[in-house]
Write a protein that holds these residues in place. Structure first.
Motif, mmCIF file in Angstrom:
data_model
loop_
_atom_site.group_PDB
_atom_site.id
_atom_site.type_symbol
_atom_site.label_atom_id
_atom_site.label_comp_id
_atom_site.label_asym_id
_atom_site.label_seq_id
_atom_site.Cartn_x
_atom_site.Cartn_y
_atom_site.Cartn_z
ATOM 1 N N ARG A 1 79.025 97.086 26.244
ATOM 2 C CA ARG A 1 79.719 96.699 26.117
ATOM 3 C C ARG A 1 79.696 95.159 27.623
ATOM 4 O O ARG A 1 79.376 94.564 27.764
ATOM 5 N N THR A 2 80.590 96.339 28.537
ATOM 6 C CA THR A 2 80.838 95.510 29.773
ATOM 7 C C THR A 2 80.136 95.645 31.235
ATOM 8 O O THR A 2 79.988 95.234 31.958
ATOM 9 N N VAL A 3 79.070 97.457 30.436
ATOM 10 C CA VAL A 3 79.143 97.467 31.744
ATOM 11 C C VAL A 3 77.281 96.311 32.105
ATOM 12 O O VAL A 3 76.285 97.371 30.982
ATOM 13 N N GLY A 4 76.877 95.928 33.298
ATOM 14 C CA GLY A 4 75.520 94.739 32.735
ATOM 15 C C GLY A 4 73.932 95.947 33.306
ATOM 16 O O GLY A 4 73.514 96.191 32.909
ATOM 17 N N GLN A 5 74.548 95.730 34.193
ATOM 18 C CA GLN A 5 73.544 96.749 35.383
ATOM 19 C C GLN A 5 72.890 98.185 34.748
ATOM 20 O O GLN A 5 73.868 99.339 33.766
ATOM 21 N N ARG A 6 71.431 98.408 34.278
ATOM 22 C CA ARG A 6 71.191 99.203 33.265
ATOM 23 C C ARG A 6 71.175 101.163 33.996
ATOM 24 O O ARG A 6 72.084 101.618 32.974
ATOM 25 N N LEU A 7 70.990 100.844 34.926
ATOM 26 C CA LEU A 7 71.683 102.505 36.328
ATOM 27 C C LEU A 7 72.796 102.705 35.482
ATOM 28 O O LEU A 7 73.292 104.058 35.619
ATOM 29 N N THR A 8 73.677 101.985 35.653
ATOM 30 C CA THR A 8 75.430 101.960 35.189
ATOM 31 C C THR A 8 75.919 102.515 34.669
ATOM 32 O O THR A 8 76.130 102.892 34.598
ATOM 33 N N ARG A 9 75.292 101.770 33.375
ATOM 34 C CA ARG A 9 75.399 101.592 32.220
ATOM 35 C C ARG A 9 75.205 103.098 32.262
ATOM 36 O O ARG A 9 75.827 103.859 31.152
#
Length: 364
Positions: free
Chosen positions: A29-37
């Protein structure tokens, strides 16, 4: 393993599954960037495996059973390749540090289960779906964790294979079925919420953000301009002779023209800029950290891109042009409404001066 131990293990997996699902829901829900998620999810799965290893079923000194294989087999699906590497590294290192006769085999089994889980992602989705069939297959795949037996003395390995193989497989399959179902439900719920939010914020015809989204972004830029002196500009754009296009070729062609214009604008502006449908055939563009002269350059690029593109309808090429007004804001005056009105007046001057041109307003 006694039945009571299997029940205890399943209860622990259930409690851990609830914690992992709640944390995973927060991540997606809170992490938008795919790599960071993926990194965040990998850390989450790795931490879950470590917590499980710290509260295991001890089959004999140095040999433990926990939920690490359940989390690992699902990591490639819900954390991606990077997340899987992170989770496997965390679990493998922790298992080795725990020591015991099964330390080396346990660390090796972590790598093997992770690889098997990753390999499962290459199975076409239409063959296994995302339901219980896939979960059952993944649960059975955790049998690869039995590689640990190769690293044990033969007498211990054969004893464990006869006494613990079935209970461990049952616990793993049930755990994967449970955790996969919870994770998939949460993933679908977040996806549905995002779809609803997208419908509420995107113009269905042009696929551009709507006026509400633009206003929120403009308010943020105004605050930045007031507090930090960061300038921004606004472009107002209107399709020339749009009523004539509708009258000549019909409203469906007019819709196609607007959609094409929106596509060309998206291709021309920066990712940080926000182009929104303002109403009718009007499109407004917010350019953060951009002064008026630079905004005029961007506007001219947009005008030229649209003028150079022919829209083919029924074998006929329709020439489309736009008139554009540009207004800039600085730290001395950050009134959004006044800036939009200034851009609108500049747009009107562009139209009265012959259309297919860019006019720059005075600083708002």
């Amino acid at each position: 393993m006694e039945i009571s131990e299997i029940v205890a293990a399943y209860i622990r997996v259930l409690a851990l599954a609830v914690l992992v699902v709640y944390a995973y829901a927060w991540v997606i829900r809170t992490v938008g960037q795919r790599l960071t998620r993926g990194v965040a999810a990998g850390l989450l799965f790795g931490l879950g495996g470590i917590l499980s290893m710290n509260d295991p079923i001890v089959m004999r000194p140095g040999l433990i059973y926990d939920a690490r294989s359940i989390l690992l087999i699902l990591s490639p699906i819900y954390a991606g390749p990077i997340g899987t590497v992170i989770a496997a590294a965390m679990m493998g290192a922790h298992r080795f540090l725990l020591g015991g006769v099964g330390a080396t085999g346990g660390a090796v089994s972590v790598v093997l289960v992770a690889l098997c889980g990753y390999a499962s992602t290459f199975i076409p989705r239409h063959r296994v779906g995302t339901g219980w069939v896939r979960s059952l297959l993944l649960g059975l795949t955790t049998i690869s964790s039995f590689i640990v037996l190769v690293f044990l003395p033969p007498d211990i390995a054969s004893e464990l294979l006869l006494s613990a193989a079935a209970p461990v497989m049952l616990a793993n399959i049930l755990g994967v079925l449970l955790l996969a179902d919870l994770l998939e439900r949460e993933k679908q719920r977040v996806r549905m919420v995002r779809a609803l939010e997208n419908e509420a914020s995107v113009d269905p015809l042009t696929k551009l953000p709507n006026r509400r989204v633009f206003q929120r972004a403009a308010d943020r830029c105004a605050k930045e301009a007031s507090n930090r002196g960061r300038p921004f500009s606004i472009i107002m754009l209107d399709v020339d002779h749009f009523k004539k296009i509708n009258d000549t070729w019909g409203h469906s062609v007019g819709d196609s023209v607007l959609s094409k214009v929106a596509d060309l604008i998206r291709q021309t502006v920066r990712k940080t800029d926000i182009a929104a449908r303002y109403g009718g055939e009007e499109i407004v563009i917010l350019l953060p950290n951009t002064e008026g002269r630079d905004a005029s350059t961007v506007a001219e690029k947009i005008r030229h891109a649209i003028e150079s593109e022919d829209l083919i309808v029924g074998g006929t090429a329709i020439k489309v042009t736009v008139s554009i007004g540009v207004s800039a804001v600085d730290s001395d005056n950050t009134n959004i409404r006044a800036t939009i009105e200034a851009a609108d007046k500049a747009l009107y001057r562009a139209k009265t001066a012959g259309r297919n041109r860019v006019e720059l307003a005075n600083a708002a």
